[in-house]
Enzyme design. Sequence first.
Site, PDB file in Angstrom:
ATOM      1  N   PHE A  27       0.224  34.494  61.696  1.00 26.20           N
ATOM      2  CA  PHE A  27      -1.217  34.495  61.530  1.00 26.20           C
ATOM      3  C   PHE A  27      -1.975  35.244  62.623  1.00 26.20           C
ATOM      4  O   PHE A  27      -3.193  35.386  62.548  1.00 26.20           O
ATOM      5  CB  PHE A  27      -1.734  33.046  61.470  1.00 26.20           C
ATOM      6  CG  PHE A  27      -0.956  32.186  60.524  1.00 26.20           C
ATOM      7  CD1 PHE A  27      -0.669  32.609  59.237  1.00 26.20           C
ATOM      8  CD2 PHE A  27      -0.487  30.946  60.929  1.00 26.20           C
ATOM      9  CE1 PHE A  27       0.051  31.816  58.369  1.00 26.20           C
ATOM     10  CE2 PHE A  27       0.243  30.142  60.061  1.00 26.20           C
ATOM     11  CZ  PHE A  27       0.512  30.581  58.772  1.00 26.20           C
ATOM     12  N   LYS A  29      -1.795  36.961  67.041  1.00 27.76           N
ATOM     13  CA  LYS A  29      -1.110  37.193  68.309  1.00 27.76           C
ATOM     14  C   LYS A  29      -1.441  36.098  69.319  1.00 27.76           C
ATOM     15  O   LYS A  29      -2.439  35.392  69.197  1.00 27.76           O
ATOM     16  CB  LYS A  29      -1.528  38.548  68.890  1.00 27.76           C
ATOM     17  CG  LYS A  29      -1.124  39.753  68.051  1.00 27.76           C
ATOM     18  CD  LYS A  29      -1.572  41.041  68.736  1.00 27.76           C
ATOM     19  CE  LYS A  29      -1.127  42.265  67.928  1.00 27.76           C
ATOM     20  NZ  LYS A  29      -1.551  43.530  68.569  1.00 27.76           N
ATOM     21  N   VAL A  30      -0.580  36.005  70.328  1.00 28.87           N
ATOM     22  CA  VAL A  30      -0.842  35.129  71.466  1.00 28.87           C
ATOM     23  C   VAL A  30      -0.870  35.997  72.714  1.00 28.87           C
ATOM     24  O   VAL A  30       0.089  36.720  72.991  1.00 28.87           O
ATOM     25  CB  VAL A  30       0.239  34.030  71.612  1.00 28.87           C
ATOM     26  CG1 VAL A  30      -0.077  33.144  72.814  1.00 28.87           C
ATOM     27  CG2 VAL A  30       0.331  33.196  70.349  1.00 28.87           C
ATOM     28  N   ASP A 139       7.824  20.440  61.248  1.00 26.69           N
ATOM     29  CA  ASP A 139       8.497  21.706  61.567  1.00 26.69           C
ATOM     30  C   ASP A 139       9.111  21.632  62.959  1.00 26.69           C
ATOM     31  O   ASP A 139       9.013  22.577  63.749  1.00 26.69           O
ATOM     32  CB  ASP A 139       7.514  22.869  61.468  1.00 26.69           C
ATOM     33  CG  ASP A 139       8.218  24.231  61.418  1.00 26.69           C
ATOM     34  OD1 ASP A 139       9.416  24.264  61.063  1.00 26.69           O
ATOM     35  OD2 ASP A 139       7.581  25.253  61.732  1.00 26.69           O
TER      36      ASP A 139
END
Length: 493
Positions: A27, A29-30, A139
Amino acid sequence: MSERAKNSPYVKIGHYTLGHTIGTGTFGKVKIGKHQLTGSKVAIKILNRQRIKNLDVVDKIKREIQNLKLFRHPHIIKMYQVISTPTDIFMVMEYISGGELFDYIVKRGRLKESEARRLFQQIISAVDYCHRHRVVHRDLKPENVLLDKNNNVKIADFGLCNFMMDGEFLRTSCGSPNYAAPEVISGKLYAGPEVDIWSCGIILYALLCGRLPFDDEHVSLLFKKINAGVFSIPDHLAKPVVSLLVHMLQVNPIRRATVDDIKSHDWFKKDLPAYLNSPPHETLDASIVDLDAVDDVCRKFGVQDKEVHSALLSDNVQEPLVTAYHLIVDNKRIDNETEKFKEFYVASSPMAHSGCLDPMTAGHLHPEKLAGGRFWEAQRRAKWHLGIRSHSRPEEIMKEVYRAIKALDFEWKVVNDYNVRVRRKTLPKLHYTCMELQLYRVDGNNYLLDFKSLPYASEQVPDPNVLNEAPLTLHNHMGFLEMCTSLITQLAR
């Protein structure tokens, strides 16, 4: 954001400057960031609004943000702030420098039992915290478990998490196949905590063995192995941890270990740190304020201390003074493990066993926002479908239940409209057989009536040779099954 802004290492967002990219996800970038006034390092997750809308993951992002705003646990990644622009959402997160647990295992292979236990204890503490806050992660895997510079766990990536509501089951098949429970990959209904326990069992096996218990290149064969639940036990594993693994990796979720089972296991309790061994519903004084940190905020922002105190009391995580305060406090702890874990927040005001939320009226608010701050405590429950017609109203179902227990001469106590405790004296002057009935909504107008065995206190005369002997608290399993059979038969009439 413009293309030039994305490529620039000195873009400013709020009180932060953005640096280089440290990760890329589905979804967004970091990037690494720096709080300009405190100098604290942060990780900033950048989500493009149009992209998350196109991928239809808006609700997932909302859930992740909502949970991380409220969670405060030493082994769950912290989110400090959310900054919104017309095109992007910036999630300001705790910066974790040690990388993923997955890479740690790949690099070192199987870990020593003592180190595996230490990491596993931290993971279970964090998972227990989530479950008591009525959140299931769904998850859990080594890629979503981060390590700080001191090799302490930080559970991250709550994008697939969901709230657990009384009267509702989850059905979404999600997560990574190698770590997913049999009921998840089979598309069956599940309550929530049991699927996280399975994933934790897989992680524990990976920590101890350096590989996965269920693995295959072909997904269909992998699913067959998971549903069969047969895995190899290496010779180097000690018997105590083998018993724990086998209990956690039970294909039948009813027989699978609960968090309480894990926490009471001798292997888990060995060398358990004091801060993780706190009473499960202990409430720590969150009103204690670090005055040195307040003074630091005052100097950097040029404000008076009463303004900082007022901001902290407002509990507004978006307030810049609050964010700066928490960044300073966290940085003070990062080099001192004892200080780092002092403020260990656990669920407060837990739900009493007799205080189940009304499954027909409970809203979809976070549990901390529900009246009374009640929390759902995960427990394994055996389910019977009594053949009640799906179009029957819950009030009519409960009327039939009361008629049946009255006809059987059972005693009962009403907990709420859809929850009742029932007992029957089986042996004169010895004990009662007790059970709890809870009506759950599965979906639409489909309902399940849950039977749960309750312990009883023995009325036998205590041994006079034993001082202060407490009554025995036991389960009468055969009596419970007889009560279930009688009630089902009566309802069928």
